[in-house]
Write a protein that holds these residues in place. Sequence first.
Motif, mmCIF file in Angstrom:
data_model
loop_
_atom_site.group_PDB
_atom_site.id
_atom_site.type_symbol
_atom_site.label_atom_id
_atom_site.label_comp_id
_atom_site.label_asym_id
_atom_site.label_seq_id
_atom_site.Cartn_x
_atom_site.Cartn_y
_atom_site.Cartn_z
ATOM 1 N N VAL B 169 0.846 -1.201 0.000
ATOM 2 C CA VAL B 169 0.000 0.000 0.000
ATOM 3 C C VAL B 169 0.877 1.245 0.000
ATOM 4 O O VAL B 169 1.803 1.349 0.803
ATOM 5 C CB VAL B 169 -0.899 0.055 1.251
ATOM 6 N N VAL B 172 -4.111 5.495 -0.902
ATOM 7 C CA VAL B 172 -5.506 5.074 -0.783
ATOM 8 C C VAL B 172 -6.405 6.260 -1.124
ATOM 9 O O VAL B 172 -5.973 7.410 -1.065
ATOM 10 C CB VAL B 172 -5.862 4.590 0.643
ATOM 11 N N THR B 173 -7.628 5.941 -1.490
ATOM 12 C CA THR B 173 -8.618 7.007 -1.656
ATOM 13 C C THR B 173 -9.416 7.085 -0.363
ATOM 14 O O THR B 173 -9.387 6.158 0.465
ATOM 15 C CB THR B 173 -9.575 6.695 -2.812
ATOM 16 N N GLU B 176 -11.752 4.183 -0.089
ATOM 17 C CA GLU B 176 -11.087 2.939 0.326
ATOM 18 C C GLU B 176 -10.786 2.960 1.816
ATOM 19 O O GLU B 176 -10.898 1.945 2.512
ATOM 20 C CB GLU B 176 -9.787 2.750 -0.464
ATOM 21 N N TRP B 187 -7.373 -7.255 3.247
ATOM 22 C CA TRP B 187 -6.910 -6.195 2.348
ATOM 23 C C TRP B 187 -7.439 -6.425 0.936
ATOM 24 O O TRP B 187 -7.715 -5.475 0.207
ATOM 25 C CB TRP B 187 -5.385 -6.122 2.350
ATOM 26 N N VAL B 190 -10.523 -4.728 -0.286
ATOM 27 C CA VAL B 190 -10.473 -3.315 -0.658
ATOM 28 C C VAL B 190 -9.982 -3.167 -2.089
ATOM 29 O O VAL B 190 -10.602 -2.497 -2.910
ATOM 30 C CB VAL B 190 -9.557 -2.532 0.308
ATOM 31 N N ARG B 191 -8.840 -3.779 -2.360
ATOM 32 C CA ARG B 191 -8.345 -3.810 -3.737
ATOM 33 C C ARG B 191 -7.906 -5.234 -4.012
ATOM 34 O O ARG B 191 -7.122 -5.799 -3.240
ATOM 35 C CB ARG B 191 -7.129 -2.880 -3.897
ATOM 36 N N GLU B 193 -5.767 -6.593 -5.807
ATOM 37 C CA GLU B 193 -4.347 -6.948 -5.922
ATOM 38 C C GLU B 193 -3.644 -6.961 -4.558
ATOM 39 O O GLU B 193 -2.511 -7.400 -4.448
ATOM 40 C CB GLU B 193 -3.623 -6.018 -6.903
ATOM 41 N N TRP B 194 -4.289 -6.477 -3.509
ATOM 42 C CA TRP B 194 -3.674 -6.533 -2.188
ATOM 43 C C TRP B 194 -3.858 -7.928 -1.590
ATOM 44 O O TRP B 194 -4.785 -8.651 -1.947
ATOM 45 C CB TRP B 194 -4.304 -5.472 -1.279
#
Lengths: 314, 349
Positions: B169, B172-173, B176, B187, B190-191, B193-194
């Motif tokens: 990371v 972040v927005t 998010e 994680w 949230v995204r 790819e995490w």
Amino acid sequence: MTAIPTSQEKLASAAAPINLRRRVRPHEVLIQGILFFSGAVSILTTIGIVYELGKEAFLFFKQVSLLEFFGGVKWQPQIAEFGVWPLVTATLVTTTIAMLIAVPLGLMVAIYLSEYATPRARNLLKPILEVLAGIPTVVYGYFALTFMTPILRSIFGQDIVDVYNTASAGIVMGILILPLISSMSEDALSAVPRAMREAAYGLGATRLETAVKIVVPSALSGIAAAVILGISRGIGETMIVALAAGAGPNFTFNPFEGAETLTGHIVRISGGDLSYNSIDYNSIFALGLLLFLMTLSLNILSGMVVRRFREKYE
Amino acid sequence: MNPNSHRKSFALLSSLILAALLLSACAQATPAPTTAPVEPVATEAPVEPVVTEAPAEPVAGVMLPAVDPTSVDGAIVTAGSSTVYPLSEAMVASFKDEGFPGDITVDSIGSGGGFERFCVTAETDIANASRAIKDEEVEACRSNGREPIEFRVGTDALAIVVSAENDFVDDVTLAELALIFSTASTWADVRPEWPAEPIQRFSPGTDSGTFDYFVEEVMGEDEAPILNAANIQLSEDDNVLVQGVEGSPYAIAYFGFAYYQENAGALKALSIDGVTPTAESAEDGSYPLARPLFIYSDAGIMESKPQVAAFINFYLTTVNDLIVDVGYFPASVEALDGARQAWLDGMGQ
């Protein structure tokens, strides 16, 4: 006049000058008064605590039903979640771990001290063991956080063991309780009459057989009382769990996760400034009352165990 | 029981009593920082702050009359935000270095707690806050005869922080972030790819102005989702959070920028919507979580306790010399001028 006094006269004349009963001794009265006052203070304090706990907890239970209190698994007073179980499970987990450490070790220490140790070793070991009981619990707390937790994390892996976890708090609490268990158990073991041991030796028992099969069972009531008092000590222990066990209620039985105990929660919440007439404020008294009832019933239980199972020899 | 065992049980009893004493001592020591001095010391013979020069013309900003810290004495009691705490501590140290002989206490109990003790119990002289005072707190102040005056002292960029070991990371927005601190359990939620590792959340406690600010700016003014989140640890003590987030690559926390800067080696501050927290982005407002830092007092207190007026004067005059070292950013010139003007108005000058 040299008549020999009769035995009755002799008694009377001897008794008269040293009549201890009648004379009023002001300092005796004073001392008795002071002693009575000291006794009364501790009783009055207990009554005061129960009253205060009960009063505030009553205000809490006017708004939150017992069913909600004991039926929920989420504790977040700010958003009106009042299930006490996450705090209770954390308390049970830390106490269980502490007893898993303290009972076997404490019992072994007690058996060694009472059955095996030479007087020299005993005189050396006992004071050292008592030093453990004198260490401030806040020191134990930092010991758990900065020593025990890194060890656990290097053994089990960083991803499995959280920074704040109930295992390290429980282990260190076990070390704290160990002297209590060993000291009380040793008293119980030493109180077993010598004749019992000699009879066992006479029947051909070894030292170990005597200790484990004769002495320990005879002292079982004292040992059980020690264990119960140890449990109640663990439930009430505060600083270690406040520092090392975690700062958020968490309904889990996993000792490697952070979780907050009853005592730890009270400390954290009262550390910030709470408004006096909020439900958050009353909630900590409800938790305090619960803690008080838990330790009180354990202490009563230990008294009952001693009375019920005591084996008298003398 | 033989006499020997009597002696032993006595020794045990006394060691138990000792342990109980220690325990109770610990129990008493814990809440001490929050309950330190109860009554502000009664005012000493009022010493007027020595005014050596008249206020300069407001062209070069608002100037305050110079103050001599050695000429005032007495106690100053302050309490409030843990975010403002390091700044106020630094100001106190500097004020004492300049020769102030009295006692100043700074308690770190959260902005809400600070206003509670300033307005409701009316026992402090100054409230430190990392958010503006709320209407009901103003009401509480007024019912105690206090009219809070707001002094802007600086700017904080609320740092969103992960461990330096976290290599996935960087940015972040806000949306998010709201997800991370509420319903997301790993994680990857949230995204994608995490990593699919559980998120460990560390947050300031609910008495903290930082918590209020985060809830307001990030969580859409609803504190239930963050308090309902799994694996969340809340503490009024920012060092507990720092230690927690340092401990795992899957942990995340938020707190005042100064605490990040103090531990910058072990921590990584995330950028938000692509903006990293710096002096510039905090000052021009492009960093979304930049927020003002305040101290509050009251004209009556400043009048009856010249040492309080002198301290606030000193604070507003010299705060910019220290604020960057502490880890925060200077307030804009206008905001600081406004604060100085408020001081002059409060003193009736």
